[in-house]
Enzyme design. Structure first.
Site, PDB file in Angstrom:
ATOM      1  N   HIS A 126      -1.618  24.074  40.932  1.00 41.68           N
ATOM      2  CA  HIS A 126      -0.528  23.216  40.465  1.00 41.68           C
ATOM      3  C   HIS A 126      -0.953  22.551  39.154  1.00 41.68           C
ATOM      4  CE1 HIS A 126       2.916  20.597  40.574  1.00 41.68           C
ATOM      5  NE2 HIS A 126       2.141  19.540  40.435  1.00 41.68           N
ATOM      6  N   ASP A 128       0.534  20.119  36.295  1.00 35.88           N
ATOM      7  CA  ASP A 128       1.613  19.264  35.807  1.00 35.88           C
ATOM      8  C   ASP A 128       1.855  19.562  34.334  1.00 35.88           C
ATOM      9  OD1 ASP A 128       2.279  17.742  38.137  1.00 35.88           O
ATOM     10  OD2 ASP A 128       0.347  16.732  37.940  1.00 35.88           O
ATOM     11  N   ASP A 238       5.614  19.191  44.619  1.00 34.85           N
ATOM     12  CA  ASP A 238       5.115  17.867  44.240  1.00 34.85           C
ATOM     13  C   ASP A 238       6.170  16.966  43.623  1.00 34.85           C
ATOM     14  OD1 ASP A 238       3.086  15.921  43.968  1.00 34.85           O
ATOM     15  OD2 ASP A 238       2.735  16.480  41.901  1.00 34.85           O
ATOM     16  N   HIS A 443       8.765  16.860  36.808  1.00 37.68           N
ATOM     17  CA  HIS A 443       8.754  15.788  37.805  1.00 37.68           C
ATOM     18  C   HIS A 443       7.789  14.632  37.521  1.00 37.68           C
ATOM     19  CE1 HIS A 443       5.679  18.627  39.594  1.00 37.68           C
ATOM     20  NE2 HIS A 443       5.017  17.488  39.640  1.00 37.68           N
TER      21      HIS A 443
END
Length: 899
Positions: A126, A128, A238, A443
């Protein structure tokens, strides 16, 4: 292996941040500008595979002994084998290593029974797209992480890795083409697996319905073009909650599977399932899975695999689950050691089976054996991070504004194309602008949980959308109405009014006179069309604004009548026709309140329930209420309140002729620390539930705190409106850029500004301007037209000078049912000259409507959200237009081919 002497060049990439940014003191602290990183040591070493294998053996055995527990005999067997290995192994004599390793291998080869739980392990990283680092650093994080993944795939042919976010793959394609070619090669082999189907892992609450469609449209098209297939699973591990409209949008984009784990973060209630069917507000259903290990960044430890089995809420129904392994958030991904751990747990007595798998293999097993699964209906609400609905107000305002700009550009460009087939529809430019907007919906950006550098990037992207959007708007208007626009020194004696919404509107606008001054006019404009106006309409009831002896002021327009005290409180708000009062006796609406806002840790993310205990009304009057416009077409009053020594509110309260709502144009100079500003409207209506707009629809949430599930929703999100209604009467709050809201009892509250200091010390500091409105109504909010009025507040009419010519009003598109909204008109992605019309049912009803257009339609075909035509759904072209049937909250897209 090369044995001859040779040279080897090593390159080191250095960035001034760690894995999780460069926070000063704590991870989420603002970056430390003086932070220094020094390379102290670099060594050439020889990797000893035998030692590595022994260390992994010991780790697995000792973890089994530790975590299986004293009552499990397999725990003691593992400990006994480890002890034998210690006795057998001489660290100074490598010849003893193989025998010790063989002991462990024999133990690991003892198999499970057939009923053992199976864990589907998938590599994961993951990343970001922006968070505690800017977008540019994420590009490098992707490259560093994925080159590691590729090297691991070369050594481990069975290793599979899931990768979401088309934007990140596009970054690597542009900046690291050699690596990207290797990724595509391993994708063809089935090891590197694109997942998710969206442009980025966006926020699941705040983007509009159309923005969510474009996330899937841009993402799925990218995966199809670059990797030869669409994603079948939505991958959003997430984000901070999941809209109840997502199942329908997934289904419309070729996706029927969903994976996340974020609801494990809920602070109050434990979600009751890990594998279930998730049903949206329209009835669409998708198969959902939450990895029971409550993580997307496992490392292949025994403890994690045991948690995955023991934590599973659906034992008996489901015997399969997912484990995502690899360093995440800041990137990194899987390591060889993680893979070696899981190889030993492939099928070992005492532990769940761990097999390398793919999303398709896993979900296919669930689909085969899922007849006993439960169904969850409605939103997946995260009981944490409620502050993300309000933090970084300028980012949220930019998002709403840019969604409007792109809507209007597409509508007017589509009308220009339908009118003149030679019009150059700006498809490439619009795709670029949409992708900028979609990127900012990541997000940690749109929710406001990013560092200052990211916020600055986001604002710069919004400015680019505004600037280029304005130019594209002018080009479309010039093509459509060039003959009506003044050329050179030609006098402009009329006003061209454009309406980009699909219903007729009668509103007060501000327009420029030939002398350059602004004046007001009451105008009527056709649905999704235009009118040329020279003289204002005469209002049936002029606005009256009267100051009373006590300093209070009354405002009335024949529809509503308001009474405001000297501090700007609304002490009365009546419907003129019925005399129905909206404000309870002794109460004050438009009451600004401020709260202490000190979360436990996640500063920009969280607002805790205990903040409600610190409520303080804003009472310090700086400038008392005064009349700024005395009436006629518009009446307005202004006042100012002092929040603190550093912060002030100035508000203009506006009432227009024929308008059913009172509008509050608000400016705030905000320089606080850990404070939360809201505005409250106590209303004279009683209901167990309030209604909030979401994407392409609405839902209800309780106004009481009977259960822990109820009070965990003390702060919720909404889009353009919320409503509290009893039978026959209600009150709606509309807004142009806010998302945080709540209704408790009979008090409606709109969240305005926060002041967190991590990870951005400057978050929300400075000047803000926003508008909200209060609308009392008879009947239901559907019957009163609340949804349409909220659109009108967010999509103002366009007014521009025009030459004085006789020109009839013109409507390009309209729909016959007030329940159906024509949300989008755009050119089809793969069919130049063909338009896509996207409509949705907004009332929660089953309804039939006619889609009508002035353009000569040759063919109308139902398509999905990816614009793939349904060959069985050619619609007949009738005199009244195209007939469409809707079920509650259904979204329908139609391809329109013109003759």
């Amino acid at each position: 292996m090369e044995t001859d002497p040779h040279n080897l060049s090593l390159y080191m990439e250095v960035a001034c941040n760690g894995l999780f940014g460069a926070g000063k003191g704590t991870m989420i602290a603002p970056p430390d500008p003086d932070k220094k990183f020094t390379l102290n040591k670099a060594e050439l070493v020889v990797f000893n595979r035998d030692v590595h294998e022994l260390l992994v053996d010991f780790e697995i055995l000792l973890d089994m002994a530790k975590h299986l527990g004293e009552k499990n005999q397999r725990s003691f067997q593992a400990l006994y084998i480890a002890n034998q290995m210690v006795n057998l192994c001489d660290v100074t004599d490598s010849s003893t290593f193989p025998a010790a390793h063989q002991l462990a291998s024999t133990f690991f080869s003892q198999r499970n029974g057939e009923s053992q739980h199976t864990i589907h392990a998938m590599g994961h990283c993951h990343i970001d797209s922006a968070w505690l680092w800017p977008y540019e650093e994420s590009i490098r994080k992707c490259a560093r992480s994925w080159v590691t993944v590729v090297r691991l795939m070369e050594k481990n042919p069975g290793f599979t890795f899931t990768c979401s976010q088309a934007q990140q793959l596009e970054w690597v394609r542009n900046w690291y083409p050699g690596l990207y070619a290797q990724i595509q090669d391993f994708a063809r082999k089935g090891q590197f697996i694109p997942v998710g189907g969206t442009w980025v892992e966006m926020d699941g609450n705040l983007p509009s319905g159309e923005s969510m469609v474009r996330q899937f449209l841009q993402g799925q098209r990218f995966f199809q073009e670059q990797f030869g297939k669409l994603c079948t699973e939505f991958w959003l591990p997430d984000t901070f909650g999941y809209s109840a409209q997502l199942p329908q949008l997934m289904r419309g984009c070729g996706i029927w599977r969903f994976l996340t784990q974020k609801l494990s973060w809920s602070l109050v209630n434990t979600f009751p399932h890990h594998t279930f069917f998730w049903e949206g507000i329209d009835g669409s259903s998708v198969l959902a899975h939450f990895p029971p290990g409550d993580s997307y960044g496992m490392q292949g430890f025994v403890e994690e695999m045991l948690k995955t089995v023991n934590n599973n809420k659906d034992k008996g129904c489901v015997n399969h689950s997912v484990a995502l392994f690899g360093f995440g958030d800041g990137g990194g991904g899987p390591t060889q050691k993680m893979l070696d751990r899981m190889k030993r747990m492939k099928d070992i007595d005492g532990l769940p089976r761990v097999q390398m798998s793919t999303p398709d293999q896993f979900f296919s097993v669930l689909e085969r054996d899922g007849s006993q699964l439960y169904t969850w209906i409605g939103e997946l609400f995260l009981e944490l991070h409620n502050g993300t609905y309000t933090t970084q107000a300028q980012i949220k305002k930019g998002n709403r504004e840019c969604e409007r700009i792109l809507h209007d550009v597409e509508v007017l460009s589509s009308l220009a194309l339908a009118q003149k087939s030679a019009f150059p529809y700006p498809a490439t430019k619009l795709q670029h602008l949409w992708r900028l907007l979609l990127l900012n919906q990541f997000h940690d950006v749109l929710p406001g949980t990013c560092i200052q550098l990211v916020a600055e990037d986001a604002m710069r992207y919004y400015e680019e959308i505004r600037g280029m959007g304005t130019l594209l708007l002018k080009e479309a208007v010039q093509s459509l109405f060039g003959k009506l626009l003044p050329a050179g020194s030609e006098a402009a004696e009329s006003t061209l009014i454009l309406n980009t919404l699909p219903w007729e509107r009668t509103e007060v606008i501000s327009r420029a006179t030939p002398t350059g001054a602004d004046t007001l006019a009451l105008v009527k404009v056709c649905s999704m069309g235009y009118s040329v106006v020279k003289d204002s309409l005469t209002p049936p009831h002029p606005v009256r604004v009267v100051k009373q002896l006590d300093g209070s002021i009354t405002m009335e327009n024949g529809v509503i009548a308001a009474h405001l005290d000297s501090m700007g409180h609304v002490t009365s708000l009546r419907l003129v026709s019925s005399g129905r009062e909206s404000v309870p006796e002794g109460s004050c609406a438009n009451q600004f309140v401020i709260f202490d806002d000190i979360p436990l840790y996640w500063d920009a993310w969280d607002v805790m329930d205990y903040h409600l205990e610190t409520r303080k009304p804003v009472k310090t009057l700086v400038k008392p209420l005064e009349i700024t416009l005395a009436g006629g077409l518009r009446g307005s009053v202004r006042f100012s309140l002092q929040i603190s020594e550093k912060s002030i509110i100035t508000q203009e309260v506006i009432l227009d002729s024929m308008c059913p709502y009172l509008r509050f144009l608000t400016q705030v100079e905000w320089n606080e620390a850990h404070k939360f500003l809201k505005v409250e409207f106590p209303v004279q209506a009683r209901s167990m539930n309030a209604t909030y707009e979401i994407q392409f629809g609405h839902l209800q949430r309780p106004t009481h705190w009977n259960t822990s599930w109820d009070w965990a929703r003390f702060e919720v999100w909404s889009h353009k409106w919320m409503d509290l209604s009893e039978h026959g009467f209600g009150v709606a709050l509309l807004n142009d850029s806010k998302y945080g809201a709540s209704v408790h009892g009979n008090t409606m509250s709109l969240s305005l500004l926060r002041a967190p200091k991590s990870p951005d010390t400057t978050a929300d500091m400075g000047h803000h301007q926003f508008t909200y409105a209060v609308m009392p109504h008879l009947g239901s909010f559907q019957e009163a037209g609340v949804i349409r009025y909220a659109y009108c507040l967010n999509f103002p009419l366009h007014a521009m000078p025009a030459v004085s010519v006789q020109c009839p009003a013109w409507s390009a598109f309209c729909v016959s049912s007030p329940a159906v909204v024509l949300e989008t008109i755009k050119q089809a992605e793969d069919r130049p000259g063909v338009l896509v019309a996207r409509l949705y049912e907004s009332h929660g009803s089953t309804v039939v409507t006619w889609l009508q257009t002035c353009f000569p339609v040759k063919e109308a075909i139902i398509c999905d959200l990816l614009e793939r035509a349904d060959p069985t759904s050619h619609l007949p072209l009738e005199e009244l237009g195209v007939k469409l049937s809707f079920t509650p909250f259904q979204v329908i897209s139609v391809l329109l081919v013109f003759g």
